[in-house]
Design a protein around this motif. Sequence first.
Motif, PDB file in Angstrom:
ATOM      1  N   GLU A  14      19.631   6.321  20.615  1.00  0.00           N
ATOM      2  CA  GLU A  14      18.689   5.010  20.641  1.00  0.00           C
ATOM      3  C   GLU A  14      19.063   3.958  19.857  1.00  0.00           C
ATOM      4  N   PRO A  15      19.257   2.821  20.304  1.00  0.00           N
ATOM      5  CA  PRO A  15      19.654   1.745  19.682  1.00  0.00           C
ATOM      6  C   PRO A  15      18.725   1.721  18.019  1.00  0.00           C
ATOM      7  N   GLY A  16      19.804   1.380  17.342  1.00  0.00           N
ATOM      8  CA  GLY A  16      19.168   1.368  15.860  1.00  0.00           C
ATOM      9  C   GLY A  16      18.807   2.676  15.127  1.00  0.00           C
ATOM     10  N   ALA A  17      18.855   3.665  15.909  1.00  0.00           N
ATOM     11  CA  ALA A  17      18.630   5.076  15.338  1.00  0.00           C
ATOM     12  C   ALA A  17      19.928   5.860  15.028  1.00  0.00           C
ATOM     13  N   VAL A  18      20.974   5.287  15.271  1.00  0.00           N
ATOM     14  CA  VAL A  18      22.346   5.655  15.049  1.00  0.00           C
ATOM     15  C   VAL A  18      23.109   5.003  14.030  1.00  0.00           C
ATOM     16  N   GLY A  19      23.596   5.699  12.863  1.00  0.00           N
ATOM     17  CA  GLY A  19      24.363   5.051  11.784  1.00  0.00           C
ATOM     18  C   GLY A  19      25.551   5.617  11.718  1.00  0.00           C
ATOM     19  N   LEU A  20      26.586   4.919  10.977  1.00  0.00           N
ATOM     20  CA  LEU A  20      27.908   5.603  11.079  1.00  0.00           C
ATOM     21  C   LEU A  20      28.232   5.734   9.202  1.00  0.00           C
ATOM     22  N   LEU A  21      28.605   6.922   8.859  1.00  0.00           N
ATOM     23  CA  LEU A  21      28.944   7.232   7.511  1.00  0.00           C
ATOM     24  C   LEU A  21      30.573   7.306   7.588  1.00  0.00           C
ATOM     25  N   VAL A  22      31.307   6.377   6.894  1.00  0.00           N
ATOM     26  CA  VAL A  22      32.769   6.487   6.856  1.00  0.00           C
ATOM     27  C   VAL A  22      33.100   6.828   5.236  1.00  0.00           C
ATOM     28  N   ILE A  23      33.783   8.038   5.031  1.00  0.00           N
ATOM     29  CA  ILE A  23      33.882   8.758   3.746  1.00  0.00           C
ATOM     30  C   ILE A  23      35.311   8.610   3.271  1.00  0.00           C
ATOM     31  N   ASP A  24      35.353   8.050   2.020  1.00  0.00           N
ATOM     32  CA  ASP A  24      36.484   7.880   1.242  1.00  0.00           C
ATOM     33  C   ASP A  24      37.721   7.345   1.983  1.00  0.00           C
ATOM     34  N   MET A  25      37.606   6.142   2.903  1.00  0.00           N
ATOM     35  CA  MET A  25      38.620   5.586   3.312  1.00  0.00           C
ATOM     36  C   MET A  25      39.162   4.313   2.575  1.00  0.00           C
ATOM     37  N   THR A  26      39.245   4.603   1.302  1.00  0.00           N
ATOM     38  CA  THR A  26      39.631   3.567   0.128  1.00  0.00           C
ATOM     39  C   THR A  26      41.019   3.772   0.064  1.00  0.00           C
ATOM     40  N   LYS A  27      41.891   2.717  -0.532  1.00  0.00           N
ATOM     41  CA  LYS A  27      43.271   2.741  -0.777  1.00  0.00           C
ATOM     42  C   LYS A  27      43.651   3.918  -1.899  1.00  0.00           C
ATOM     43  N   ALA A  28      42.507   4.495  -2.593  1.00  0.00           N
ATOM     44  CA  ALA A  28      43.160   5.524  -3.422  1.00  0.00           C
ATOM     45  C   ALA A  28      43.498   6.887  -2.668  1.00  0.00           C
ATOM     46  N   PHE A  29      42.778   6.933  -1.515  1.00  0.00           N
ATOM     47  CA  PHE A  29      43.198   8.163  -0.661  1.00  0.00           C
ATOM     48  C   PHE A  29      43.891   7.908   0.660  1.00  0.00           C
ATOM     49  N   THR A  30      44.226   6.764   0.892  1.00  0.00           N
ATOM     50  CA  THR A  30      44.883   6.474   2.233  1.00  0.00           C
ATOM     51  C   THR A  30      46.023   5.535   2.227  1.00  0.00           C
ATOM     52  N   LEU A 112      38.886  -0.774   0.822  1.00  0.00           N
ATOM     53  CA  LEU A 112      39.143  -0.269   2.094  1.00  0.00           C
ATOM     54  C   LEU A 112      40.780  -0.258   2.630  1.00  0.00           C
ATOM     55  N   THR A 113      41.091   0.713   3.144  1.00  0.00           N
ATOM     56  CA  THR A 113      42.392   0.931   3.614  1.00  0.00           C
ATOM     57  C   THR A 113      42.814  -0.312   4.717  1.00  0.00           C
ATOM     58  N   SER A 114      44.170  -0.573   4.755  1.00  0.00           N
ATOM     59  CA  SER A 114      44.505  -1.598   5.569  1.00  0.00           C
ATOM     60  C   SER A 114      44.121  -1.242   6.990  1.00  0.00           C
ATOM     61  N   GLY A 115      43.329  -2.337   7.680  1.00  0.00           N
ATOM     62  CA  GLY A 115      42.854  -2.209   9.170  1.00  0.00           C
ATOM     63  C   GLY A 115      41.556  -2.031   9.289  1.00  0.00           C
ATOM     64  N   LEU A 116      40.924  -1.590   8.060  1.00  0.00           N
ATOM     65  CA  LEU A 116      39.179  -1.599   7.985  1.00  0.00           C
ATOM     66  C   LEU A 116      38.653  -2.833   7.480  1.00  0.00           C
ATOM     67  N   THR A 117      37.603  -3.316   7.952  1.00  0.00           N
ATOM     68  CA  THR A 117      37.122  -4.395   7.676  1.00  0.00           C
ATOM     69  C   THR A 117      35.502  -4.095   7.456  1.00  0.00           C
ATOM     70  N   ALA A 118      34.884  -4.263   6.454  1.00  0.00           N
ATOM     71  CA  ALA A 118      33.376  -4.324   6.288  1.00  0.00           C
ATOM     72  C   ALA A 118      32.808  -5.809   6.679  1.00  0.00           C
ATOM     73  N   GLU A 119      31.605  -5.602   7.184  1.00  0.00           N
ATOM     74  CA  GLU A 119      30.938  -6.852   7.562  1.00  0.00           C
ATOM     75  C   GLU A 119      29.808  -7.009   6.548  1.00  0.00           C
ATOM     76  N   ARG A 120      29.270  -8.141   6.451  1.00  0.00           N
ATOM     77  CA  ARG A 120      28.502  -8.679   5.336  1.00  0.00           C
ATOM     78  C   ARG A 120      27.026  -7.613   5.710  1.00  0.00           C
ATOM     79  N   THR A 121      26.693  -7.243   6.765  1.00  0.00           N
ATOM     80  CA  THR A 121      25.464  -6.445   7.048  1.00  0.00           C
ATOM     81  C   THR A 121      25.858  -5.028   6.472  1.00  0.00           C
ATOM     82  N   ASP A 122      26.939  -4.449   6.279  1.00  0.00           N
ATOM     83  CA  ASP A 122      27.402  -3.106   5.886  1.00  0.00           C
ATOM     84  C   ASP A 122      26.865  -2.772   4.499  1.00  0.00           C
ATOM     85  N   TYR A 123      26.798  -1.437   4.259  1.00  0.00           N
ATOM     86  CA  TYR A 123      26.671  -0.972   2.895  1.00  0.00           C
ATOM     87  C   TYR A 123      27.822  -0.318   2.226  1.00  0.00           C
TER      88      TYR A 123
END
Length: 237
Positions: A14-30, A112-123
């Motif tokens: 359902e729209p609004g009821a689905v969220g995305l959790l992205v784990i550890d995709m920082t330059k430290a690990f990628t 974040l690793t190259s190619g990933l971009t966070a938006e202003r509304t992200d957490y």
Amino acid sequence: MNPETSEAVVSTWEPGAVGLLVIDMTKAFTERGSAFDRNRRAAGLDTDYYFDRLEQVAVPAIMRVATAVRGSGGPVLWVKPLIVSSQARDWPPGLHAASMAPLVPGTPAWGLTSGLTAERTDYEVPKQCVSSFWCGSADPILRHRGVRHVLVAGCLTNGGMMVNAVDAAVRGYQVTVIEDGCAALDPRSHEDALAAHPIYEVRTSADAVDALSTASQDSRRTEGVTTRAPLKERNRP
């Protein structure tokens, strides 16, 4: 399972009821040449498969799903390990965190690793152990946003990603792991982690994007019917 949230396991896109959790995709690990990379090579591990998969498969998949989740009204959470102590004394022992310490906002490895971009509304969700539910604010953010279905991606498939997927499931969320949005050091570890727990399902990014799109279309059609109904009532002879 938390009895207060047990009803949340009912399958929903359902729209609004689905969220995305992205784990550890920082330059430290990628990033190639990072302390993470050097330490594993020093242990005799070949990291080429891991970095190739991150760059060519996981990053594009995560961006596709992130765009779709935002478009459906759901939140995107970027989970990042926070290591304040230069000796990693603020992290549980045995996790080899000292080699990457300190890891805090403003340091190059925090991004974040190259190619990933966070938006202003992200957490941005810092954590001080492997789980963003035990040692971070993932759970209150997801509940505040009304999320019942959590999509999980990131690295390692058999490490932080799997731990967070399981922790989300035991808290009553429906959980879907994005297969092509994850990476492990070798294919066997990746596949074994995906099959390790029946409490989460596994889908590709294409499947997830299609499911979100279908749910959004269904919701718009339903809203259209609801909106037109009063007109029919007024036109009734």
